[in-house]
Scaffold this active site. Structure first.
Site, PDB file in Angstrom:
ATOM      1  N   CYS A  49      -2.098  -1.055   7.361  1.00 46.52           N
ATOM      2  CA  CYS A  49      -1.236   0.125   7.234  1.00 46.52           C
ATOM      3  C   CYS A  49      -1.177   0.906   8.546  1.00 46.52           C
ATOM      4  O   CYS A  49      -0.148   1.502   8.862  1.00 46.52           O
ATOM      5  CB  CYS A  49      -1.736   1.024   6.116  1.00 46.52           C
ATOM      6  SG  CYS A  49      -1.486   0.331   4.470  1.00 46.52           S
TER       7      CYS A  49
ATOM      8  N   LEU B 186     -13.177  -3.176 -29.987  1.00 53.28           N
ATOM      9  CA  LEU B 186     -13.366  -2.864 -28.561  1.00 53.28           C
ATOM     10  C   LEU B 186     -12.133  -3.233 -27.750  1.00 53.28           C
ATOM     11  O   LEU B 186     -12.211  -3.830 -26.675  1.00 53.28           O
ATOM     12  CB  LEU B 186     -14.606  -3.581 -28.011  1.00 53.28           C
ATOM     13  CG  LEU B 186     -15.931  -3.270 -28.709  1.00 53.28           C
ATOM     14  CD1 LEU B 186     -17.079  -4.035 -28.063  1.00 53.28           C
ATOM     15  CD2 LEU B 186     -16.210  -1.774 -28.707  1.00 53.28           C
TER      16      LEU B 186
ATOM     17  N   ARG C 209      -5.813   0.305 -27.579  1.00 54.56           N
ATOM     18  CA  ARG C 209      -4.582   0.392 -28.358  1.00 54.56           C
ATOM     19  C   ARG C 209      -3.881   1.698 -28.002  1.00 54.56           C
ATOM     20  O   ARG C 209      -4.231   2.762 -28.511  1.00 54.56           O
ATOM     21  CB  ARG C 209      -4.909   0.314 -29.857  1.00 54.56           C
ATOM     22  CG  ARG C 209      -5.654  -0.968 -30.201  1.00 54.56           C
ATOM     23  CD  ARG C 209      -5.993  -1.101 -31.669  1.00 54.56           C
ATOM     24  NE  ARG C 209      -6.989  -0.137 -32.140  1.00 54.56           N
ATOM     25  CZ  ARG C 209      -8.304  -0.265 -31.956  1.00 54.56           C
ATOM     26  NH1 ARG C 209      -8.786  -1.283 -31.256  1.00 54.56           N
ATOM     27  NH2 ARG C 209      -9.129   0.629 -32.456  1.00 54.56           N
TER      28      ARG C 209
ATOM     29  N   THR D  12     -24.463  -1.000 -32.616  1.00 55.61           N
ATOM     30  CA  THR D  12     -23.124  -0.462 -32.824  1.00 55.61           C
ATOM     31  C   THR D  12     -22.220  -1.518 -33.460  1.00 55.61           C
ATOM     32  O   THR D  12     -21.427  -1.222 -34.361  1.00 55.61           O
ATOM     33  CB  THR D  12     -22.518   0.011 -31.488  1.00 55.61           C
ATOM     34  OG1 THR D  12     -23.303   1.088 -30.980  1.00 55.61           O
ATOM     35  CG2 THR D  12     -21.091   0.482 -31.668  1.00 55.61           C
TER      36      THR D  12
ATOM     37  N   SER E   9     -19.310   7.013 -39.353  1.00 56.79           N
ATOM     38  CA  SER E   9     -18.871   7.807 -38.192  1.00 56.79           C
ATOM     39  C   SER E   9     -17.353   7.833 -38.016  1.00 56.79           C
ATOM     40  O   SER E   9     -16.863   8.395 -37.034  1.00 56.79           O
ATOM     41  CB  SER E   9     -19.505   7.238 -36.915  1.00 56.79           C
ATOM     42  OG  SER E   9     -19.137   5.884 -36.720  1.00 56.79           O
TER      43      SER E   9
ATOM     44  N   HIS F  77       0.843  -1.189   0.000  1.00 52.42           N
ATOM     45  CA  HIS F  77       0.000   0.000   0.000  1.00 52.42           C
ATOM     46  C   HIS F  77       0.880   1.240   0.000  1.00 52.42           C
ATOM     47  O   HIS F  77       2.075   1.181   0.306  1.00 52.42           O
ATOM     48  CB  HIS F  77      -0.935  -0.012   1.205  1.00 52.42           C
ATOM     49  CG  HIS F  77      -2.042  -1.010   1.075  1.00 52.42           C
ATOM     50  ND1 HIS F  77      -3.110  -1.065   1.946  1.00 52.42           N
ATOM     51  CD2 HIS F  77      -2.260  -1.999   0.162  1.00 52.42           C
ATOM     52  CE1 HIS F  77      -3.927  -2.037   1.579  1.00 52.42           C
ATOM     53  NE2 HIS F  77      -3.431  -2.618   0.510  1.00 52.42           N
TER      54      HIS F  77
ATOM     55  N   GLU G 194       1.133   3.826   1.929  1.00 55.11           N
ATOM     56  CA  GLU G 194       1.748   4.208   3.199  1.00 55.11           C
ATOM     57  C   GLU G 194       2.996   3.379   3.481  1.00 55.11           C
ATOM     58  O   GLU G 194       4.034   3.906   3.904  1.00 55.11           O
ATOM     59  CB  GLU G 194       0.749   4.025   4.351  1.00 55.11           C
ATOM     60  CG  GLU G 194      -0.525   4.849   4.195  1.00 55.11           C
ATOM     61  CD  GLU G 194      -1.656   4.069   3.553  1.00 55.11           C
ATOM     62  OE1 GLU G 194      -2.805   4.215   4.014  1.00 55.11           O
ATOM     63  OE2 GLU G 194      -1.393   3.320   2.585  1.00 55.11           O
TER      64      GLU G 194
ATOM     65  N   CYS H 266      -5.729   1.593   6.189  1.00 51.74           N
ATOM     66  CA  CYS H 266      -6.515   0.417   6.550  1.00 51.74           C
ATOM     67  C   CYS H 266      -6.080  -0.115   7.915  1.00 51.74           C
ATOM     68  O   CYS H 266      -4.947   0.084   8.355  1.00 51.74           O
ATOM     69  CB  CYS H 266      -6.383  -0.673   5.490  1.00 51.74           C
ATOM     70  SG  CYS H 266      -4.703  -1.319   5.292  1.00 51.74           S
TER      71      CYS H 266
END
Length: 378
Positions: free
Chosen positions: A85, A205, A208, A197, A169, A51, A53, A76
């Site tokens: 932590c 999808l 990159r 779509t 598009s 973490h 900390e 935490c």
């Protein structure tokens, strides 16, 4: 700006370095300061790793004794994949802790602060709290509701069109705007589109990134009747990311078997007026650990999500183009509202520029009269 805010800004900047790699954990940065000088810094890089900390304390070493620790989220106090932590802070001899916000996770939720206070450590809370909440808005939504934080991203022309009347598009926005979108995909746990779509654009999808690489998110396609073509690029690419098809009982069993043979995961959901129950979809995505969902759907999916009260954030690119045409699609189709008083308004807006394209970021706020609990289907 006082000294506590100055060092908290540094902690927030450190926390941002973990964007895209910490999910389902929050982004956390920590700074150890002694006699006004930074002696240790750290940020949470990945689940299971140290973490923020702990990383900052390790860098500070013995200089942490009697020093001040700045952190954007409550330390935490429980043992998960790493130790508490709060215990590490106490052992290091930190004399004062300045935190931006309490951790809404029920496993923490004030317990870390309480443990530090009982050890005699001075506490200051709420420094740049709004900034800290905004930074970890995805984590806060997921940990308190078990559902993903939904970002609808869309691109329009100056006259509000998302494509020409013939459905073209590519590309409304320029290269810099598209590079930003790929980074947003990389930072998301899942990306969702509607079947229209896919049928229109046949997208990959994938994420990159400039210079190569990128972490592909889970691909979610909302397709009530399983119209997804077996030769669609999204299920025939080399990506390691899974493709999840959300369907209703109306989907043909033989088509579902063929899609499963192609490696598609089928998620059968209740139908709402013949369409996928979007509220049920969000619940299922949350159950599989999707914290941030990016939606790049068409106008009908976008509107259905908005009408159901499921959109947390809107990212709208506007390009310096004019398409015109009565039949040219827009970002939000559906029935629409009858009166301006019924419209959604965007709050906490921010505007950025990517070459000639503008990016409007805002949080949709529906009028109280609108029933956001009625679900919604697509």
């Amino acid at each position: 700006m006082d000294i506590d805010e100055r060092f908290m800004w540094i902690a927030l900047d450190l926390a941002r370095r973990g964007r895209g790699s910490t999910s389902p954990n929050p982004m956390v940065g920590a700074v150890v300061v002694r006699d006004g000088k930074i002696v240790g810094t750290g940020y949470h890089q990945a689940p299971g790793g140290p973490h923020a900390e702990v990383a900052a304390l390790r860098q500070a070493g013995e200089k942490a004794r009697g020093a001040v620790l700045y952190v954007n989220l409550e330390p935490c106090a429980h043992r998960g994949r790493t130790g508490p932590c709060a215990d590490a802070i106490i052992r290091a001899g930190i004399s004062r802790v300045v935190a931006a916000m309490e951790d809404p996770n029920p496993l923490v939720a004030g317990k870390g602060f309480r443990k530090l206070a009982e050890a005699g450590i001075e506490l200051k809370r709420g420094v740049l709290e709004e900034k800290a909440l905004r930074l970890n808005e995805v984590y806060v939504k997921f940990i308190t509701t078990g559902r993903p934080f939904v970002i609808v991203k869309t691109a329009v022309t100056a006259d509000g069109k998302t494509a020409t009347r013939t459905g073209r598009s590519r590309w409304i926005t320029g290269e810099k705007a598209r590079a930003f979108v790929h980074r947003l995909r990389h930072n998301s746990d899942a990306i969702a589109v509607g079947i229209d779509t896919v049928l229109r654009d046949d997208p990959l999808l994938t994420a990159r990134l400039e210079g190569g690489g990128g972490r592909d998110p889970l691909r979610v396609i909302v397709d009530s009747r399983a119209r997804l073509p077996l030769d669609a690029r999204v299920i025939n690419s080399a990506s390691r990311a899974a493709t999840l098809l959300a369907v209703t009982p109306a989907a043909p069993a033989d088509k579902l078997r063929a899609l499963e043979e192609k490696g598609v995961e089928i998620l059968l959901l209740p139908g709402r007026e013949g369409r996928v129950d979007l509220d049920a979809l969000m619940r299922k995505l949350g159950e599989r650990g999707v914290c941030q969902l990016m939606v790049e759907g068409g106008g009908n999916l976008n509107y259905s999500l908005l009408e159901a009260g499921l959109v947390d954030k809107l990212m709208l690119f506007m390009a310096p183009l004019i398409i015109g045409g009565r039949e040219s699609p827009t970002s939000f189709e559906g029935a629409g509202v009858a009166r301006l008083e019924e419209a959604w308004r965007l709050k906490d807006m921010e505007i950025k520029q990517y070459d000639g394209d503008l990016l409007l970021i805002g949080y949709p706020l529906a009028p109280e009269k609108r029933n956001a609990e009625k679900g919604g289907g697509f």
